[in-house]
Scaffold this active site. Sequence first.
Site, PDB file in Angstrom:
ATOM      1  N   PRO A 116       9.139  -6.643   8.702  1.00 23.43           N
ATOM      2  CA  PRO A 116       9.522  -7.799   7.881  1.00 23.43           C
ATOM      3  C   PRO A 116       8.968  -9.116   8.426  1.00 23.43           C
ATOM      4  O   PRO A 116       9.065 -10.153   7.769  1.00 23.43           O
ATOM      5  CB  PRO A 116      11.054  -7.775   7.925  1.00 23.43           C
ATOM      6  CG  PRO A 116      11.421  -6.938   9.088  1.00 23.43           C
ATOM      7  CD  PRO A 116      10.292  -5.979   9.314  1.00 23.43           C
ATOM      8  N   GLU A 159      15.965  -0.805  15.355  1.00 19.60           N
ATOM      9  CA  GLU A 159      16.043  -2.266  15.362  1.00 19.60           C
ATOM     10  C   GLU A 159      14.684  -2.907  15.555  1.00 19.60           C
ATOM     11  O   GLU A 159      14.507  -4.095  15.368  1.00 19.60           O
ATOM     12  CB  GLU A 159      16.986  -2.743  16.480  1.00 19.60           C
ATOM     13  CG  GLU A 159      18.398  -2.256  16.316  1.00 19.60           C
ATOM     14  CD  GLU A 159      19.000  -2.657  14.971  1.00 19.60           C
ATOM     15  OE1 GLU A 159      19.036  -3.850  14.674  1.00 19.60           O
ATOM     16  OE2 GLU A 159      19.404  -1.739  14.219  1.00 19.60           O
ATOM     17  N   ARG A 216      -4.702   2.544  -6.213  1.00 22.32           N
ATOM     18  CA  ARG A 216      -5.125   2.196  -7.572  1.00 22.32           C
ATOM     19  C   ARG A 216      -6.456   1.469  -7.586  1.00 22.32           C
ATOM     20  O   ARG A 216      -7.123   1.407  -8.609  1.00 22.32           O
ATOM     21  CB  ARG A 216      -4.060   1.329  -8.248  1.00 22.32           C
ATOM     22  CG  ARG A 216      -2.707   1.988  -8.325  1.00 22.32           C
ATOM     23  CD  ARG A 216      -1.651   1.093  -8.922  1.00 22.32           C
ATOM     24  NE  ARG A 216      -1.857   0.877 -10.343  1.00 22.32           N
ATOM     25  CZ  ARG A 216      -2.315  -0.218 -10.887  1.00 22.32           C
ATOM     26  NH1 ARG A 216      -2.606  -1.250 -10.133  1.00 22.32           N
ATOM     27  NH2 ARG A 216      -2.488  -0.307 -12.171  1.00 22.32           N
ATOM     28  N   ASP A 243      -4.835  -5.841 -14.198  1.00 28.03           N
ATOM     29  CA  ASP A 243      -3.410  -5.805 -13.861  1.00 28.03           C
ATOM     30  C   ASP A 243      -2.809  -7.197 -13.865  1.00 28.03           C
ATOM     31  O   ASP A 243      -3.503  -8.172 -13.601  1.00 28.03           O
ATOM     32  CB  ASP A 243      -3.209  -5.330 -12.406  1.00 28.03           C
ATOM     33  CG  ASP A 243      -3.351  -3.850 -12.237  1.00 28.03           C
ATOM     34  OD1 ASP A 243      -3.259  -3.133 -13.235  1.00 28.03           O
ATOM     35  OD2 ASP A 243      -3.542  -3.434 -11.076  1.00 28.03           O
TER      36      ASP A 243
HETATM   37  N1  ADE Z   1      10.507  -2.810   7.815  1.00 31.24           N
HETATM   38  C1  ADE Z   1      11.746  -3.267   7.561  1.00 31.24           C
HETATM   39  N2  ADE Z   1      11.746  -4.160   6.568  1.00 31.24           N
HETATM   40  C2  ADE Z   1      10.438  -4.280   6.156  1.00 31.24           C
HETATM   41  C3  ADE Z   1       9.786  -5.057   5.177  1.00 31.24           C
HETATM   42  N3  ADE Z   1      10.442  -5.911   4.387  1.00 31.24           N
HETATM   43  N4  ADE Z   1       8.448  -4.925   5.043  1.00 31.24           N
HETATM   44  C4  ADE Z   1       7.767  -4.086   5.842  1.00 31.24           C
HETATM   45  N5  ADE Z   1       8.327  -3.338   6.805  1.00 31.24           N
HETATM   46  C5  ADE Z   1       9.654  -3.425   6.954  1.00 31.24           C
END
Ligand code: ADE
Length: 247
Positions: free
Chosen positions: A89, A116, A154, A169
Amino acid sequence: MRIDVLTLFPAMFQGPMTESMLWKARDRGLLDLRLHDIRDFTTDKHRTADDIPYGGGGGMIMKAEPVVSAVEHTLADAAPGTPVLLMTPQGRVFNHQIAKALAGYERLVFVCGRYEGIDDRVRQLVITDELSIGDYVLTGGELPAMVMIDALVRHIPGVLGAEGAADSDSHADGVLEGPHFTRPPVFRGLAVPQVLQEGDHARVARWRREQGLRRTWQQRPDLLLRAALSEDERYLLATFADEDARR
Ligand code: ADE
């Protein structure tokens, strides 16, 4: 194209990667997808892939050694410069342009984090790019990897039926696609727009572009800041703005 996925949960990929378009791409030899269980690269008898964090705190951290070994094993016969993508993330947010760029590589390696987090030395030693699918936290990188693989496959020539279909697209040029219809011509009192039923290709193309612009204006105006638009299209946007102002 060959894609290697390193994960603690290879079984999660059964289903999404064995159905529909992705299966067709694999069946036609356009996609060689290989799943690797990171646990196969552990060296202790318990096959330990995680451990407690230095400095305390909750949760478990994925150990560096098995992940780095798995990446090195996978890269042994890959060309230098092969992207090694960490799903996190904290990464750049994935989009259409990144999907298209990744589809241009011969090989890609996806590293799926879990728990984590992952020992930061993995990132320092073997990761070339960190990617996220959005500003929310999932329990692992498996779903993000599947999302990205689906989106990029794709763009491999020959995967979609009509050549170049991915270029029309939504998001291809910063403008969403307009609405689509199929038979019947009237459903619950709602008719398919006349211009589509008449089938004049030039008029249909113009109508689609206008509808796409209108939809983008209504639903994702932020996209229009970056979209490549002609003078006529800018004029059309100004008329949408006028219409809104008069409402
Ligand atoms: N791992 C946990 N959350 C994620 C996300 N939003 N994008 C990519 N990998 C992740």
